[in-house]
Motif scaffolding. Structure first.
Motif, short mmCIF file in Angstrom:
data_model
loop_
_atom_site.label_atom_id
_atom_site.label_comp_id
_atom_site.label_asym_id
_atom_site.label_seq_id
_atom_site.Cartn_x
_atom_site.Cartn_y
_atom_site.Cartn_z
N ALA A 1 44.67 45.38 46.64
CA ALA A 1 45.70 46.04 47.46
C ALA A 1 47.03 46.20 46.73
O ALA A 1 47.66 47.26 46.78
CB ALA A 1 45.90 45.26 48.76
N SER A 2 47.47 45.16 46.03
CA SER A 2 48.77 45.24 45.36
C SER A 2 48.74 46.23 44.21
O SER A 2 49.68 47.01 44.01
CB SER A 2 49.19 43.85 44.84
OG SER A 2 48.20 43.35 43.95
N ALA A 3 47.62 46.23 43.46
CA ALA A 3 47.48 47.17 42.34
C ALA A 3 47.39 48.61 42.85
O ALA A 3 47.96 49.52 42.27
CB ALA A 3 46.25 46.83 41.51
N ALA A 4 46.66 48.81 43.97
CA ALA A 4 46.53 50.14 44.55
C ALA A 4 47.87 50.64 45.07
O ALA A 4 48.21 51.83 44.92
CB ALA A 4 45.50 50.12 45.68
N LYS B 1 37.00 55.27 49.47
CA LYS B 1 37.27 54.89 50.87
C LYS B 1 36.50 55.78 51.85
O LYS B 1 36.03 55.31 52.89
CB LYS B 1 38.77 54.96 51.15
CG LYS B 1 39.21 54.16 52.37
CD LYS B 1 40.71 54.16 52.51
CE LYS B 1 41.39 53.25 51.52
NZ LYS B 1 41.14 51.82 51.81
N LYS B 2 36.35 57.05 51.52
CA LYS B 2 35.65 57.98 52.41
C LYS B 2 34.15 57.68 52.50
O LYS B 2 33.50 58.03 53.48
CB LYS B 2 35.84 59.42 51.90
CG LYS B 2 37.28 59.91 51.95
CD LYS B 2 37.38 61.31 51.37
CE LYS B 2 38.84 61.77 51.34
NZ LYS B 2 38.97 63.11 50.72
N LEU B 3 33.62 57.04 51.46
CA LEU B 3 32.18 56.77 51.42
C LEU B 3 31.79 55.45 52.09
O LEU B 3 30.61 55.14 52.22
CB LEU B 3 31.69 56.75 49.97
CG LEU B 3 31.72 58.09 49.23
CD1 LEU B 3 31.40 57.89 47.76
CD2 LEU B 3 30.74 59.07 49.85
N ILE B 4 32.78 54.67 52.52
CA ILE B 4 32.49 53.37 53.13
C ILE B 4 31.57 53.48 54.34
O ILE B 4 30.55 52.77 54.43
CB ILE B 4 33.80 52.62 53.49
CG1 ILE B 4 34.51 52.16 52.21
CG2 ILE B 4 33.53 51.42 54.39
CD1 ILE B 4 35.84 51.49 52.44
N GLU C 1 40.43 49.81 46.30
CA GLU C 1 41.83 49.75 46.74
C GLU C 1 42.06 48.56 47.66
O GLU C 1 43.07 47.88 47.56
CB GLU C 1 42.21 51.04 47.46
CG GLU C 1 42.39 52.22 46.53
CD GLU C 1 42.89 53.45 47.28
OE1 GLU C 1 44.09 53.72 47.23
OE2 GLU C 1 42.06 54.13 47.92
N THR C 2 41.09 48.31 48.56
CA THR C 2 41.21 47.17 49.47
C THR C 2 41.11 45.86 48.70
O THR C 2 41.84 44.90 48.98
CB THR C 2 40.11 47.23 50.54
OG1 THR C 2 40.20 48.49 51.22
CG2 THR C 2 40.26 46.11 51.55
#
Length: 413
Positions: free
Chosen positions: A273-276, A251-254, A269-270
């Protein structure tokens, strides 16, 4: 004099331990059980976490670069009513195409965080065999790069993944699709898209990831075949998959990869979403349970050592009566506690290893296979540190309390 006192304290601690072997072993057993349960439960919970993440990454990249689909805009608007003359906007197929994907891939490969990059052409398809039809998704890939990123060879149950490269109209099917279509290795199936394109493709391998939804819908084809299914040319690429050295930093590298590519970037993760969310809940539960286990084990060890020291009040009174200070008493019993702790830790590590090995060899079946518990060195290290800290404190606290007692008061009791 200091060394002499140190030796005397050590000898007394040793005599206490061997004179009451049963009591010593009971105390050590308490430490053993506490350490073993602590390591076992943490290994179990973390094993489930690793299993769920690994299952997710069997077909999902850490980051996906793609072009956001856009609705076609009205050509003309009237100035008075601001109504569009073109009133049926649609998503254009061309909007999915990445421009200069090879340049983007080369730039990504130079980034220090990146460990794998591969282009992808996705297509929603119908798999057909006679009257049998299954809906799913095919990914047009460079099979060697795909294998490097997702270790496909581990999940091939029939055929060879490398045969796809040699057969331009080949397809690797999930076992769930093959079962529904009743096809085997080297059989031909028809693959159709919503664009009206239909191709006859040969099954070159069967894939079983253990994730039911993936095995029932996903297939792999060559990029050129997927481009044809999308009714597009050789430059058509819909996605670029990227794997990094630490998936938790995705997420930080987006923002960085967004600027580098000029396209949208979606982290794992996005996309899941449910699995994350389930993964985060598991982590929180693991931390809470781990902390609870530590507290229960710590109190258990403390109670055992506290009782051991309280039973030796007469010995403490004699020591103080013949000139030993309170600090000497504390040192003696802390040494005893440390020795008991070391014995308990040693047996606790062995017991934990046995429990993990037995559970790890237990067949659960279904998508899971063997029980998802593993050896994690960090938990064994934490177990050693936890055991030493708890046993030292469990020896120090009651010993300090006992050292303050007046020997005359003890003798009167």
């Amino acid at each position: 004099m200091k060394n002499y006192k140190h030796n005397i304290n050590s000898e007394i601690a040793f005599i206490h331990l061997i004179s009451k072997k049963k009591q010593t072993m009971v105390a050590a057993l308490g430490v053993t059980v506490g350490i073993a349960i602590f390591i076992f439960m943490n290994s179990l919970m973390y094993g489930f976490e690793v299993y769920s993440v690994e299952s997710l990454f069997k077909s999902t990249p850490h980051l996906r670069i793609y072009k956001e689909e856009h609705i076609s805009q009205p050509l003309i608007k009237t100035s008075k009513t601001d109504l569009a003359l073109l009133t049926n906007p649609k998503i254009t197929k061309e909007s999915k195409k990445l421009i200069n994907p090879n340049l983007i891939i080369e730039a990504l490969k130079k980034q220090p965080e990146v460990i794998g990059v591969t282009p992808n052409v996705s297509a929603n398809v119908f798999y057909n065999n006679g009257e049998a039809q299954v809906t799913g998704r095919t990914s047009g890939v460079n099979i060697e790069e795909q294998n490097t990123m997702f270790q496909l060879e581990q999940y091939i149950v029939e055929g060879k993944y490398s045969d796809l490269k040699a057969n331009q109209n080949g397809i690797i099917l999930g076992v769930g699709i093959a079962e529904k279509l009743n096809v085997r290795l080297a059989d031909n199936i028809s693959v159709t898209t919503a664009y009206g394109v239909s191709k006859v493709m040969k099954v070159v391998a069967l894939l079983k990831t253990g994730v039911t939804n993936t095995d029932k819908t996903l297939s792999y084809t060559n990029i050129s075949a997927a481009q044809q299914l999308n009714k597009q040319g050789a430059s058509f690429i819909t996605d670029i998959y990227v794997n990094i050295n630490d998936y938790e930093t995705a997420k930080k590298l987006i923002p960085k990869f967004k600027q580098l590519s000029g396209y949208e970037v979606e982290d794992w993760e996005t996309a899941n979403a449910s699995a994350a969310a389930a993964n985060k809940i598991r982590k929180m539960m693991a931390m809470a349970i781990s902390f609870s286990i530590m507290l229960v084990a710590a109190f258990g060890i403390y109670n055992i050592l506290n009782m051991t020291i309280m039973e030796k009040l007469n010995d403490i009174a004699i020591l103080k009566a013949i000139g030993f200070s309170g600090k000497d008493v504390i040192r003696i019993f802390v040494k005893e506690a440390i020795v008991i702790g070391l014995i308990g830790i040693a047996f606790g590590l062995v017991l934990a290893m046995l429990l993990v090995k037995v559970m790890g060899n237990m067949w659960v079946g279904g998508d899971i296979g063997f029980f998802p518990i593993r050896f994690f060195p960090k938990f064994f290290g934490l177990g050693i540190g936890f055991g030493l800290i708890v046993t030292t404190l469990a020896g120090y606290i009651p010993a300090r309390k006992a050292a303050k007692l007046d020997p005359i008061t003890i003798f009167r009791k």
